[in-house]
Design a protein around this motif. Sequence first.
Motif, PDB file in Angstrom:
ATOM      1  N   MET A 402      40.213 -22.075 -44.844  1.00  0.00           N
ATOM      2  CA  MET A 402      39.423 -23.148 -44.244  1.00  0.00           C
ATOM      3  C   MET A 402      38.160 -23.402 -45.054  1.00  0.00           C
ATOM      4  O   MET A 402      37.659 -22.509 -45.750  1.00  0.00           O
ATOM      5  N   PRO A 403      37.618 -24.604 -44.967  1.00  0.00           N
ATOM      6  CA  PRO A 403      36.381 -24.909 -45.685  1.00  0.00           C
ATOM      7  C   PRO A 403      35.166 -24.279 -45.000  1.00  0.00           C
ATOM      8  O   PRO A 403      35.216 -23.865 -43.839  1.00  0.00           O
ATOM      9  N   GLY A 404      34.060 -24.250 -45.732  1.00  0.00           N
ATOM     10  CA  GLY A 404      32.805 -23.805 -45.152  1.00  0.00           C
ATOM     11  C   GLY A 404      32.631 -22.308 -45.170  1.00  0.00           C
ATOM     12  O   GLY A 404      33.400 -21.567 -45.789  1.00  0.00           O
ATOM     13  N   GLU A 405      31.602 -21.870 -44.452  1.00  0.00           N
ATOM     14  CA  GLU A 405      31.207 -20.470 -44.428  1.00  0.00           C
ATOM     15  C   GLU A 405      31.400 -19.906 -43.017  1.00  0.00           C
ATOM     16  O   GLU A 405      30.458 -19.855 -42.223  1.00  0.00           O
ATOM     17  N   PRO A 406      32.618 -19.478 -42.700  1.00  0.00           N
ATOM     18  CA  PRO A 406      32.879 -18.951 -41.356  1.00  0.00           C
ATOM     19  C   PRO A 406      32.271 -17.574 -41.152  1.00  0.00           C
ATOM     20  O   PRO A 406      32.306 -16.728 -42.045  1.00  0.00           O
ATOM     21  N   PHE A 407      31.708 -17.351 -39.976  1.00  0.00           N
ATOM     22  CA  PHE A 407      31.238 -16.017 -39.618  1.00  0.00           C
ATOM     23  C   PHE A 407      32.432 -15.080 -39.446  1.00  0.00           C
ATOM     24  O   PHE A 407      33.557 -15.525 -39.186  1.00  0.00           O
ATOM     25  N   ALA A 408      32.177 -13.779 -39.565  1.00  0.00           N
ATOM     26  CA  ALA A 408      33.248 -12.785 -39.500  1.00  0.00           C
ATOM     27  C   ALA A 408      34.030 -12.871 -38.204  1.00  0.00           C
ATOM     28  O   ALA A 408      35.229 -12.578 -38.167  1.00  0.00           O
ATOM     29  N   GLU A 409      33.372 -13.277 -37.127  1.00  0.00           N
ATOM     30  CA  GLU A 409      34.042 -13.362 -35.836  1.00  0.00           C
ATOM     31  C   GLU A 409      35.209 -14.344 -35.866  1.00  0.00           C
ATOM     32  O   GLU A 409      36.183 -14.195 -35.105  1.00  0.00           O
ATOM     33  N   ILE A 410      35.151 -15.342 -36.734  1.00  0.00           N
ATOM     34  CA  ILE A 410      36.264 -16.286 -36.847  1.00  0.00           C
ATOM     35  C   ILE A 410      37.455 -15.613 -37.519  1.00  0.00           C
ATOM     36  O   ILE A 410      38.587 -15.696 -37.029  1.00  0.00           O
ATOM     37  N   GLY A 411      37.203 -14.940 -38.645  1.00  0.00           N
ATOM     38  CA  GLY A 411      38.287 -14.237 -39.315  1.00  0.00           C
ATOM     39  C   GLY A 411      38.912 -13.177 -38.430  1.00  0.00           C
ATOM     40  O   GLY A 411      40.143 -13.052 -38.358  1.00  0.00           O
ATOM     41  N   ILE A 412      38.085 -12.417 -37.740  1.00  0.00           N
ATOM     42  CA  ILE A 412      38.591 -11.376 -36.846  1.00  0.00           C
ATOM     43  C   ILE A 412      39.379 -11.999 -35.699  1.00  0.00           C
ATOM     44  O   ILE A 412      40.467 -11.521 -35.330  1.00  0.00           O
ATOM     45  N   GLY A 413      38.852 -13.088 -35.131  1.00  0.00           N
ATOM     46  CA  GLY A 413      39.535 -13.746 -34.022  1.00  0.00           C
ATOM     47  C   GLY A 413      40.897 -14.272 -34.422  1.00  0.00           C
ATOM     48  O   GLY A 413      41.874 -14.153 -33.668  1.00  0.00           O
ATOM     49  N   VAL A 414      40.995 -14.845 -35.624  1.00  0.00           N
ATOM     50  CA  VAL A 414      42.278 -15.347 -36.108  1.00  0.00           C
ATOM     51  C   VAL A 414      43.254 -14.198 -36.321  1.00  0.00           C
ATOM     52  O   VAL A 414      44.434 -14.286 -35.945  1.00  0.00           O
ATOM     53  N   LYS A 415      42.790 -13.110 -36.888  1.00  0.00           N
ATOM     54  CA  LYS A 415      43.672 -11.957 -37.112  1.00  0.00           C
ATOM     55  C   LYS A 415      44.164 -11.374 -35.803  1.00  0.00           C
ATOM     56  O   LYS A 415      45.314 -10.913 -35.694  1.00  0.00           O
ATOM     57  N   GLN A 416      43.316 -11.378 -34.790  1.00  0.00           N
ATOM     58  CA  GLN A 416      43.737 -10.870 -33.483  1.00  0.00           C
ATOM     59  C   GLN A 416      44.771 -11.764 -32.831  1.00  0.00           C
ATOM     60  O   GLN A 416      45.656 -11.290 -32.123  1.00  0.00           O
ATOM     61  N   LYS A 417      44.679 -13.060 -33.061  1.00  0.00           N
ATOM     62  CA  LYS A 417      45.645 -14.001 -32.498  1.00  0.00           C
ATOM     63  C   LYS A 417      46.973 -13.990 -33.248  1.00  0.00           C
ATOM     64  O   LYS A 417      48.021 -14.291 -32.684  1.00  0.00           O
ATOM     65  N   SER A 418      46.929 -13.664 -34.541  1.00  0.00           N
ATOM     66  CA  SER A 418      48.120 -13.737 -35.375  1.00  0.00           C
ATOM     67  C   SER A 418      49.109 -12.621 -35.059  1.00  0.00           C
ATOM     68  O   SER A 418      48.723 -11.477 -34.781  1.00  0.00           O
ATOM     69  N   LYS A 419      50.390 -12.942 -35.137  1.00  0.00           N
ATOM     70  CA  LYS A 419      51.449 -11.949 -34.946  1.00  0.00           C
ATOM     71  C   LYS A 419      51.965 -11.408 -36.280  1.00  0.00           C
ATOM     72  O   LYS A 419      52.879 -10.585 -36.292  1.00  0.00           O
ATOM     73  N   ALA A 420      51.405 -11.874 -37.381  1.00  0.00           N
ATOM     74  CA  ALA A 420      51.838 -11.411 -38.691  1.00  0.00           C
ATOM     75  C   ALA A 420      51.414  -9.974 -38.929  1.00  0.00           C
ATOM     76  O   ALA A 420      50.390  -9.516 -38.409  1.00  0.00           O
ATOM     77  N   LYS A 421      52.179  -9.268 -39.751  1.00  0.00           N
ATOM     78  CA  LYS A 421      51.780  -7.906 -40.132  1.00  0.00           C
ATOM     79  C   LYS A 421      50.491  -7.944 -40.930  1.00  0.00           C
ATOM     80  O   LYS A 421      49.595  -7.120 -40.723  1.00  0.00           O
ATOM     81  N   THR A 422      50.387  -8.906 -41.838  1.00  0.00           N
ATOM     82  CA  THR A 422      49.185  -9.070 -42.654  1.00  0.00           C
ATOM     83  C   THR A 422      48.710 -10.511 -42.546  1.00  0.00           C
ATOM     84  O   THR A 422      49.455 -11.441 -42.885  1.00  0.00           O
ATOM     85  N   THR A 423      47.484 -10.682 -42.074  1.00  0.00           N
ATOM     86  CA  THR A 423      46.871 -12.006 -42.008  1.00  0.00           C
ATOM     87  C   THR A 423      45.693 -12.027 -42.968  1.00  0.00           C
ATOM     88  O   THR A 423      44.694 -11.350 -42.750  1.00  0.00           O
ATOM     89  N   MET A 424      45.828 -12.770 -44.042  1.00  0.00           N
ATOM     90  CA  MET A 424      44.770 -12.899 -45.034  1.00  0.00           C
ATOM     91  C   MET A 424      43.971 -14.158 -44.709  1.00  0.00           C
ATOM     92  O   MET A 424      44.546 -15.237 -44.560  1.00  0.00           O
ATOM     93  N   PHE A 425      42.670 -14.006 -44.598  1.00  0.00           N
ATOM     94  CA  PHE A 425      41.814 -15.125 -44.205  1.00  0.00           C
ATOM     95  C   PHE A 425      40.881 -15.476 -45.350  1.00  0.00           C
ATOM     96  O   PHE A 425      40.241 -14.600 -45.937  1.00  0.00           O
ATOM     97  N   SER A 426      40.795 -16.761 -45.646  1.00  0.00           N
ATOM     98  CA  SER A 426      39.945 -17.235 -46.732  1.00  0.00           C
ATOM     99  C   SER A 426      39.003 -18.309 -46.228  1.00  0.00           C
ATOM    100  O   SER A 426      39.440 -19.351 -45.734  1.00  0.00           O
TER     101      SER A 426
END
Length: 483
Positions: A402-426
Amino acid sequence: MGVSAKRILTGGVARVDITPPIGFRLQGIMRRIEPSVSVHMPLYATGIVLSDEQKKIVVFDCDLIGMDIPLANEIRQKIANRLDLDIGNVTVACTHTHNSPATNRAALGGPHDILPKAGEVEALDSYIRTLVQKLVGAAVEADLSRIPVRFGSATGSADVNINREEMTDQGKVVVGRNPKGVSDSSVDVLRIDDLSGNPLAVLCSFAAHPVVMGINSYMIGPDYPGFVRKRVEQIMGTTCMFLTGAAGNQATIEFLQDDWEEVDRIGTIIGCEVAKVAMGIETRPHHVIREAQNSMASLALYRKEYIDAPSHNIFDVASTFVTVPLQTLPTIDEARLQFKKFEELLSDTESLGKTGNDLVHAHMMFRWSKGVMEKVSTGITQPELNFQVVGYRLDDFVLISMPGEPFAEIGIGVKQKSKAKTTMFSGYGNGVLAYWPTADTVEKGGMAVEAAVKTYDIPSPPTFKTVDIIVSEISLMLQKLGL
């Protein structure tokens, strides 16, 4: 070992040097408007193309602070046109090093908007035109070099980042160290191999601002991501790509230093963890065979028996457009008073002959307040920002950018929602346009919702619901990907 003809994933990699000439202004620190003086390490852009019979994606990492969204979309569209893709299948991410040229033309601090010297804008525009050509060329080169590949992913950890939203005794939020704040120290790794198990590329991500070096550095360089790649490539003998994660409120434990050895140290710690995780990934499908044998003692021997199997079962792409509301703008009278105040500040600063940081600040406030007044005069009361988020799935791995400067809580929140074994966030993917802060930061203030609003030239800070909106929208996109 072959690969099933039903599903064949192919991959190719290319790298290009994007180091600007010495003398270019470095973007990201408002007080630093003097030209760069030397090159600490070259800046690179590295692209990978992955494709099967139905889908193809392109992912770049670029040693740049960021790109304004029009520039990012220009590059994405030109790559998409050359490779016959949808623009959503192309991601151009930046590592966000602050020792790189001013490629985010929408933000203050570059020659396009702050005190340009003779020829400076033209030189930067020429650099950007060449940058576009280089990235398109590298994408084509990577595409033409594709070979059959397999992949695997895993996650490690490097405890070298820290929340940087520090609260002073006076109740003010400053950029510093907050060991009690939220951090994401995960090191996410995707390994791409040829069919014999030899690595073709390692893609990794980590959430921390690449600003180990401080405000007094005038050397061009990628900061710690350059050393992450360097160490992985030394250990594994293959190309490494680095994506900066949700780093909006994340610093490295050594931050804004004046010691280049710290850049090496931080990058080496992360890079060694990436290599360790990558070396533990087996990409070749196999069965483990147990055999009983006798010697002086009875032995149970285990060996891998490699098998032919599809290279993958799922390769999918999704994207979504997210709208984030900003806070309510002032009334027209309030906006005019605000503009008048900063118009006078600029006039006084210039009449007193002030230079450097004082003059930059005055110009910044003048431009920002003028923009606010103009928006209010058109009847806008609550502005909003719109951007695209993309997601690429390979079986049990997914990359979200995603664009911009997301706070860590966004990356963590997405990983918690994801069912993937590995969720890489950029973060910093396909453009930059604002910080995306938590409700707590919106309430308490600090650089991300005060100074950054002016440097990014947006009329007001994001609202309290920013994190929830972004995580919710990305969660819906994950559902489209079956995750």
